[in-house]
Design a protein around this motif. Structure first.
Motif, short mmCIF file in Angstrom:
data_model
loop_
_atom_site.label_atom_id
_atom_site.label_comp_id
_atom_site.label_asym_id
_atom_site.label_seq_id
_atom_site.Cartn_x
_atom_site.Cartn_y
_atom_site.Cartn_z
N THR A 19 0.82 -1.20 0.00
CA THR A 19 0.00 0.00 0.00
C THR A 19 0.86 1.25 0.00
O THR A 19 2.03 1.23 0.42
CB THR A 19 -0.92 0.03 1.23
OG1 THR A 19 -0.12 -0.07 2.42
CG2 THR A 19 -1.91 -1.12 1.20
N GLY A 26 -2.70 4.49 2.24
CA GLY A 26 -3.40 3.21 2.29
C GLY A 26 -3.87 2.74 0.93
O GLY A 26 -4.62 1.75 0.85
N ASP A 27 -3.46 3.42 -0.12
CA ASP A 27 -3.87 3.07 -1.48
C ASP A 27 -3.08 1.85 -1.96
O ASP A 27 -1.90 1.72 -1.70
CB ASP A 27 -3.66 4.25 -2.44
CG ASP A 27 -2.36 4.99 -2.16
OD1 ASP A 27 -2.16 5.42 -1.00
OD2 ASP A 27 -1.54 5.13 -3.08
N SER A 28 -3.77 0.96 -2.66
CA SER A 28 -3.13 -0.25 -3.16
C SER A 28 -2.16 0.07 -4.30
O SER A 28 -2.50 0.81 -5.22
CB SER A 28 -4.19 -1.24 -3.66
OG SER A 28 -3.57 -2.35 -4.29
#
Length: 268
Positions: free
Chosen positions: A180, A184-186
């Motif tokens: 991430t 918190g973005d993939s």
């Protein structure tokens, strides 16, 4: 006076009259009303083919109009130092403009140069992310800033098949990424399509080549890649569709470069 002379009189006069009309026609008599006063025709020409100033074919009191010229257009928002850094042989520039020195968002716009008219955009304005802490003139490894400057674009690659670029394209599983981002973005799919930015790397090699001519401390692995919805560690990221569009636009014959930095820095 003899009778023969009297008889020849009318014919001689007619011949002289006809001769005079022929001479007037060869001298440029006006078709719409004969000669103008002063021995010139109605269009300003003398009966001998000259104009009233004595030259052939000219226009009295006028000079030939000068050709209209205009300076070739420059790329908006770039100052003299930045423009001077673009190589003279480059006809394609990807301009990545950051929203601020310490900001991690901005835009990308692709320009191409015509030898006569200058630079003009060939893409829409695309949203972009850059490094978490913004931009720097002196990038070092781990500073979480994107280097400012003008850098060549010569090599591409990705996890997915070549979408139709003219750049050399290296496809392979080494472009896989997981985990991430800072928000918190993939990160999955971020390296599906990448273009290596020639900062501290050897052009002509796969983007995966880790040779660092300036030394390891100056960082590297600075790419254009697929956006994952948040800031990067040093790269510039674009929406997936825009990365595919960029790969198809880039033309090695036009010696493409990326011009990147925050807006104020690019004005220098």
């Amino acid at each position: 006076m003899s009778v023969s002379s009297v008889r020849r009189g009318p014919r001689l006069a007619a011949a002289l009259l006809a001769s005079g009309l022929l001479l007037t026609g060869c001298g440029g008599a006006a078709a719409d009303g004969g000669s103008a006063p002063g021995g010139t025709t109605a269009d300003g020409k003398g009966v001998d083919g000259t104009d009233s100033a004595g030259s052939h074919g000219g226009t009295v009191g006028r000079s030939a109009p000068e050709p209209r010229t205009s300076e070739p257009k420059l790329i908006p928002g770039l100052g003299p130092r930045t423009l001077a850094a673009i190589p003279p042989e480059t006809d394609q520039a990807v301009v990545a403009t950051g929203a601020g020195r310490d900001r991690n968002t901005g835009t990308v716009l692709v320009y191409e140069r015509d030898p006569v008219t200058g630079w003009a955009p060939v893409s829409d304005i695309w949203p972009a992310h850059n490094a978490k802490r913004g931009w720097t003139d002196d990038h070092v490894r781990g500073d979480l800033r994107t280097p400012i400057g003008v850098f060549g674009l010569t090599d591409a690659g990705g996890l997915l098949p070549d979408p139709g670029t003219r750049l050399p394209y290296d496809r392979g599983p080494a472009f896989s990424v997981s985990g991430t981002g800072f928000q918190g973005d993939s990160l999955a799919g971020s390296f599906d399509y990448v273009v290596a930015i020639n900062y501290n790397r050897v052009p002509g090699n796969t983007p995966l080549d880790w040779t660092r001519p300036l030394g390891a401390d100056k960082g590297g692995g600075i790419w254009l890649h697929v956006d994952h919805g948040g800031p990067t560690q040093g790269c510039v990221s674009l929406p997936r569709g825009r990365m595919k569009e960029l790969l198809r636009l880039l033309d090695p014959m036009k010696k493409p470069v990326v011009v990147m930095g925050d807006a104020e820095s690019l004005k220098r």
